[in-house]
Design a protein around this motif. Structure first.
Motif, mmCIF file in Angstrom:
data_model
loop_
_atom_site.group_PDB
_atom_site.id
_atom_site.type_symbol
_atom_site.label_atom_id
_atom_site.label_comp_id
_atom_site.label_asym_id
_atom_site.label_seq_id
_atom_site.Cartn_x
_atom_site.Cartn_y
_atom_site.Cartn_z
ATOM 1 N N THR A 77 62.047 -16.902 6.588
ATOM 2 C CA THR A 77 61.192 -17.255 5.480
ATOM 3 C C THR A 77 59.820 -16.584 5.737
ATOM 4 O OG1 THR A 77 62.201 -19.243 5.127
ATOM 5 C CG2 THR A 77 60.088 -19.078 4.171
ATOM 6 N N PRO A 78 59.142 -15.393 5.022
ATOM 7 C CA PRO A 78 57.981 -15.043 5.133
ATOM 8 C C PRO A 78 56.854 -16.187 4.819
ATOM 9 C CG PRO A 78 59.569 -13.411 3.818
ATOM 10 C CD PRO A 78 60.076 -14.871 3.927
ATOM 11 N N ALA A 79 55.972 -16.283 5.432
ATOM 12 C CA ALA A 79 55.008 -17.386 5.414
ATOM 13 C C ALA A 79 53.494 -16.767 5.807
ATOM 14 C CB ALA A 79 55.275 -18.604 5.793
ATOM 15 N N PHE A 80 52.673 -17.259 5.164
ATOM 16 C CA PHE A 80 51.159 -16.993 5.802
ATOM 17 C C PHE A 80 50.259 -17.828 5.219
ATOM 18 C CE2 PHE A 80 51.714 -13.960 1.973
ATOM 19 C CZ PHE A 80 50.725 -14.266 1.318
ATOM 20 N N GLN A 206 45.382 -22.179 2.167
ATOM 21 C CA GLN A 206 46.828 -22.424 1.586
ATOM 22 C C GLN A 206 47.919 -21.486 2.351
ATOM 23 O OE1 GLN A 206 45.984 -20.829 -2.517
ATOM 24 N NE2 GLN A 206 45.970 -23.070 -3.390
ATOM 25 N N LEU A 207 48.868 -22.223 2.252
ATOM 26 C CA LEU A 207 50.126 -21.918 2.808
ATOM 27 C C LEU A 207 50.772 -21.179 1.677
ATOM 28 C CD1 LEU A 207 52.436 -21.376 5.062
ATOM 29 C CD2 LEU A 207 53.165 -23.763 4.368
ATOM 30 N N THR A 208 51.319 -19.980 1.959
ATOM 31 C CA THR A 208 52.178 -19.149 0.981
ATOM 32 C C THR A 208 53.661 -18.807 1.672
ATOM 33 O OG1 THR A 208 50.313 -18.190 -0.200
ATOM 34 C CG2 THR A 208 52.334 -17.114 -0.437
ATOM 35 N N ILE A 209 54.426 -19.330 0.988
ATOM 36 C CA ILE A 209 56.041 -19.005 1.462
ATOM 37 C C ILE A 209 56.709 -18.390 0.406
ATOM 38 C CG2 ILE A 209 56.059 -21.064 3.197
ATOM 39 C CD1 ILE A 209 58.040 -22.379 1.112
ATOM 40 N N PHE A 210 57.659 -17.355 1.055
ATOM 41 C CA PHE A 210 58.513 -16.593 0.057
ATOM 42 C C PHE A 210 60.081 -16.743 0.227
ATOM 43 C CE2 PHE A 210 54.704 -14.093 0.321
ATOM 44 C CZ PHE A 210 54.573 -13.610 -0.763
ATOM 45 N N GLN A 211 60.757 -17.268 -0.733
ATOM 46 C CA GLN A 211 62.306 -17.558 -0.770
ATOM 47 C C GLN A 211 62.932 -16.512 -1.556
ATOM 48 O OE1 GLN A 211 63.027 -21.722 0.192
ATOM 49 N NE2 GLN A 211 61.222 -22.092 -1.100
ATOM 50 N N ALA A 212 64.448 -16.533 -1.360
ATOM 51 C CA ALA A 212 65.133 -15.460 -2.266
ATOM 52 C C ALA A 212 66.094 -16.440 -2.704
ATOM 53 C CB ALA A 212 65.752 -14.370 -1.345
ATOM 54 N N GLU A 213 66.777 -16.095 -3.618
ATOM 55 C CA GLU A 213 67.956 -16.697 -4.350
ATOM 56 C C GLU A 213 69.269 -16.693 -3.090
ATOM 57 O OE1 GLU A 213 68.762 -18.872 -6.870
ATOM 58 O OE2 GLU A 213 66.635 -18.698 -7.500
#
Length: 233
Positions: A77-80, A206-213
């Motif tokens: 999970t990409p997160a920044f 703010q924490l941002t996360i990316f998710q894929a289906e």
């Protein structure tokens, strides 16, 4: 006329010469201008700005060690973490790999407008550009004289006509959830869901996360990118 205020009073509001509009006037303007929740919140903050400690924005912000450990444990999970001006304060390995082909990686809005590669990386560049500017104005609220914001806006206005035109629109939209269509030169096209979370222990961060289906081509591409990141670490 629709808000039931005089033309002279409305002009004074727009020019900043009337600094204490009533709740009735503010409510009428929200209704007549058909403002959404983010724009309405922005309007009320302009009318009743919150006080900020002097020098608060000049301090170097730190990300909680507990949050850093959590992010580093998300291998798929990409997160920044960003501050209110979209400066990137911390990123895990996969987020770094996802964005490493872009310049100005220390600030998201600089990346969008000042890095030519961003127009290929973001497959919906115009949509992303509009959203970033509207988010920046939402984050600024009534604090438009913050020295860092002034410097950032001056820099972007000088170097990007697109930013200058979008900033002049005064769009205000806060972000919590959106889809991102990305082209990565190593793993191809990805469609990722982007979620933003306010960090209650660090106001403004703010924490941002990316998710894929699950089981989608984007999930496979993200897994491949993770493998490449480990190999090159």
């Amino acid at each position: 006329m629709l808000a039931d205020v005089s033309t002279d009073y409305y002009i004074r509001l727009e020019q900043g010469r009337e600094r204490h509009p009533s709740e009735r006037v503010l409510g009428a303007l929200v209704r007549v201008l058909d403002l959404g929740p983010d724009a309405a919140t922005h309007l009320y903050e302009l009318a009743h700005p919150r006080s900020r400690p002097r020098g608060a924005t000049a301090q170097v912000e730190q990300v909680s060690p507990d949050l850093l450990r959590l992010m580093r444990g998300w291998s798929s999970t990409p997160a920044f973490v960003c501050d209110r001006w979209m400066d990137v304060l911390a990123a895990n390995t996969l987020a770094t790999a996802l964005f490493r082909e872009l310049e100005h990686g220390d600030n998201l809005i600089r990346t969008v407008f000042l890095d030519p590669a961003a127009r290929t990386f973001y497959r919906d560049w115009e949509k992303v550009a509009r959203a970033k500017v509207a988010h920046l104005r939402s984050a600024a609220g009534a604090d438009l004289d913050d020295p860092y914001l002034v410097e950032l806006v001056d820099e972007l206005s000088l170097e990007s006509e697109e930013f200058r035109l979008l900033w002049a629109r005064h769009d205000v939209v806060g972000k919590t959830h959106e889809a991102k269509r990305i082209h990565h030169r190593e793993v191809g096209d990805l469609t990722l869901t982007c979620e933003l979370f306010n960090i209650s222990s660090a106001p403004g961060q703010q924490l941002t996360i990316f998710q894929a289906e699950p089981a989608s081509p984007s999930e496979h591409a993200l897994a491949l990118l993770g493998s490449l990141a480990v190999m090159t670490a």
